[in-house]
Design a protein around this motif. Sequence first.
Motif, PDB file in Angstrom:
ATOM      1  N   THR A  10     121.852  31.152  92.938  1.00 44.91           N
ATOM      2  CA  THR A  10     120.799  31.123  93.601  1.00 44.91           C
ATOM      3  C   THR A  10     119.435  29.999  92.712  1.00 44.91           C
ATOM      4  O   THR A  10     118.725  29.192  92.761  1.00 44.91           O
ATOM      5  N   GLU A  11     119.270  30.017  91.600  1.00 46.85           N
ATOM      6  CA  GLU A  11     118.197  29.619  90.545  1.00 46.85           C
ATOM      7  C   GLU A  11     118.444  28.111  90.883  1.00 46.85           C
ATOM      8  O   GLU A  11     117.393  27.426  91.086  1.00 46.85           O
ATOM      9  N   GLU A  12     118.966  27.861  90.798  1.00 54.08           N
ATOM     10  CA  GLU A  12     119.773  25.822  90.509  1.00 54.08           C
ATOM     11  C   GLU A  12     119.737  25.628  91.815  1.00 54.08           C
ATOM     12  O   GLU A  12     119.168  24.575  92.464  1.00 54.08           O
ATOM     13  N   MET A  13     119.950  26.046  93.250  1.00 55.31           N
ATOM     14  CA  MET A  13     119.496  26.683  94.637  1.00 55.31           C
ATOM     15  C   MET A  13     118.517  26.378  94.831  1.00 55.31           C
ATOM     16  O   MET A  13     117.346  25.322  95.771  1.00 55.31           O
ATOM     17  N   ALA A  14     117.230  26.805  93.970  1.00 53.79           N
ATOM     18  CA  ALA A  14     115.519  26.928  94.372  1.00 53.79           C
ATOM     19  C   ALA A  14     115.717  25.624  93.720  1.00 53.79           C
ATOM     20  O   ALA A  14     114.417  25.388  93.935  1.00 53.79           O
ATOM     21  N   GLU A  15     116.028  25.328  92.721  1.00 51.31           N
ATOM     22  CA  GLU A  15     115.123  24.247  91.832  1.00 51.31           C
ATOM     23  C   GLU A  15     115.283  22.877  92.910  1.00 51.31           C
ATOM     24  O   GLU A  15     114.947  22.195  92.880  1.00 51.31           O
ATOM     25  N   ALA A  16     116.486  23.219  93.338  1.00 48.98           N
ATOM     26  CA  ALA A  16     116.975  21.473  93.990  1.00 48.98           C
ATOM     27  C   ALA A  16     116.187  21.360  95.597  1.00 48.98           C
ATOM     28  O   ALA A  16     115.150  21.175  95.789  1.00 48.98           O
ATOM     29  N   VAL A  17     116.467  22.712  96.784  1.00 47.10           N
ATOM     30  CA  VAL A  17     115.450  22.967  97.054  1.00 47.10           C
ATOM     31  C   VAL A  17     113.620  22.706  96.979  1.00 47.10           C
ATOM     32  O   VAL A  17     112.987  21.917  97.741  1.00 47.10           O
ATOM     33  N   THR A  18     113.218  22.878  95.262  1.00 42.88           N
ATOM     34  CA  THR A  18     111.444  22.640  95.109  1.00 42.88           C
ATOM     35  C   THR A  18     111.581  21.285  95.276  1.00 42.88           C
ATOM     36  O   THR A  18     110.761  20.791  95.711  1.00 42.88           O
ATOM     37  N   ARG A  19     112.291  20.262  94.728  1.00 43.74           N
ATOM     38  CA  ARG A  19     112.043  19.500  93.850  1.00 43.74           C
ATOM     39  C   ARG A  19     112.861  18.281  95.872  1.00 43.74           C
ATOM     40  O   ARG A  19     111.746  17.416  95.639  1.00 43.74           O
ATOM     41  N   ILE A  20     112.787  19.237  96.100  1.00 38.93           N
ATOM     42  CA  ILE A  20     113.204  18.166  97.934  1.00 38.93           C
ATOM     43  C   ILE A  20     112.034  18.222  98.695  1.00 38.93           C
ATOM     44  O   ILE A  20     111.675  17.488  98.882  1.00 38.93           O
ATOM     45  N   ILE A  21     111.668  18.768  97.873  1.00 42.37           N
ATOM     46  CA  ILE A  21     110.101  19.492  99.205  1.00 42.37           C
ATOM     47  C   ILE A  21     109.208  19.194  98.526  1.00 42.37           C
ATOM     48  O   ILE A  21     108.474  18.253  98.628  1.00 42.37           O
ATOM     49  N   GLN A  22     109.182  18.810  97.107  1.00 37.64           N
ATOM     50  CA  GLN A  22     108.154  17.816  95.981  1.00 37.64           C
ATOM     51  C   GLN A  22     108.095  16.562  96.736  1.00 37.64           C
ATOM     52  O   GLN A  22     107.223  16.309  96.499  1.00 37.64           O
ATOM     53  N   SER A  23     109.301  16.138  96.839  1.00 40.02           N
ATOM     54  CA  SER A  23     109.545  14.411  96.817  1.00 40.02           C
ATOM     55  C   SER A  23     109.431  14.248  98.359  1.00 40.02           C
ATOM     56  O   SER A  23     109.081  12.768  98.577  1.00 40.02           O
ATOM     57  N   MET A  24     108.789  15.193  99.356  1.00 39.22           N
ATOM     58  CA  MET A  24     109.259  14.513 101.010  1.00 39.22           C
ATOM     59  C   MET A  24     107.365  14.114 100.723  1.00 39.22           C
ATOM     60  O   MET A  24     106.179  14.655 100.494  1.00 39.22           O
ATOM     61  N   PRO A  25     106.842  13.347 102.202  1.00 37.14           N
ATOM     62  CA  PRO A  25     105.680  13.127 101.945  1.00 37.14           C
ATOM     63  C   PRO A  25     104.903  13.616 102.536  1.00 37.14           C
ATOM     64  O   PRO A  25     105.652  14.652 103.643  1.00 37.14           O
ATOM     65  N   THR A  26     103.609  13.883 102.680  1.00 31.55           N
ATOM     66  CA  THR A  26     102.409  14.534 103.103  1.00 31.55           C
ATOM     67  C   THR A  26     102.695  14.272 104.523  1.00 31.55           C
ATOM     68  O   THR A  26     102.458  12.778 105.363  1.00 31.55           O
ATOM     69  N   PRO A  27     102.669  15.352 104.716  1.00 28.95           N
ATOM     70  CA  PRO A  27     102.036  14.718 106.871  1.00 28.95           C
ATOM     71  C   PRO A  27     101.273  14.081 106.969  1.00 28.95           C
ATOM     72  O   PRO A  27     100.047  14.499 106.340  1.00 28.95           O
ATOM     73  N   GLY A  28     101.552  13.198 108.079  1.00 28.85           N
ATOM     74  CA  GLY A  28     100.306  12.243 108.150  1.00 28.85           C
ATOM     75  C   GLY A  28     101.150  11.526 107.176  1.00 28.85           C
ATOM     76  O   GLY A  28      99.878   9.744 107.990  1.00 28.85           O
ATOM     77  N   GLU A  29     101.020  10.961 105.815  1.00 33.79           N
ATOM     78  CA  GLU A  29     100.944   9.536 105.405  1.00 33.79           C
ATOM     79  C   GLU A  29     102.244   8.342 105.573  1.00 33.79           C
ATOM     80  O   GLU A  29     101.248   8.129 105.419  1.00 33.79           O
ATOM     81  N   ASN A  30     103.518   8.764 106.310  1.00 27.82           N
ATOM     82  CA  ASN A  30     104.304   7.712 107.213  1.00 27.82           C
ATOM     83  C   ASN A  30     103.264   7.162 107.750  1.00 27.82           C
ATOM     84  O   ASN A  30     103.373   6.363 108.365  1.00 27.82           O
ATOM     85  N   GLU A  31     102.678   8.006 108.779  1.00 29.16           N
ATOM     86  CA  GLU A  31     101.548   7.511 110.349  1.00 29.16           C
ATOM     87  C   GLU A  31     100.876   6.897 109.368  1.00 29.16           C
ATOM     88  O   GLU A  31     100.197   5.782 110.145  1.00 29.16           O
ATOM     89  N   THR A  32      99.789   7.321 108.596  1.00 25.83           N
ATOM     90  CA  THR A  32      99.138   6.835 108.027  1.00 25.83           C
ATOM     91  C   THR A  32      99.423   4.889 107.081  1.00 25.83           C
ATOM     92  O   THR A  32      99.009   4.199 108.151  1.00 25.83           O
TER      93      THR A  32
END
Length: 59
Positions: A10-32
């Motif tokens: 569970t800890e590894e899964m939580a870490e993986a999900v956290t990394r994915i979320i942090q690597s995603m651009p903020t809302p509106g960044e791509n559109e800008t």
Amino acid sequence: MNGIEGGITTEEMAEAVTRIIQSMPTPGENETMMVKNNPNLSILEKQKAIRAIKENKDE
């Protein structure tokens, strides 16, 4: 599915999900960036579009 059957804890899964979320651009960044790189828009049109994106992001 538990950690033993899937080979991941569970800890590894939580870490993986956290990394994915942090690597995603903020809302509106791509559109800008698309607006900034659009050669068909004037400077004023770009500023207006970026302002509208930022206002909609806050809602």
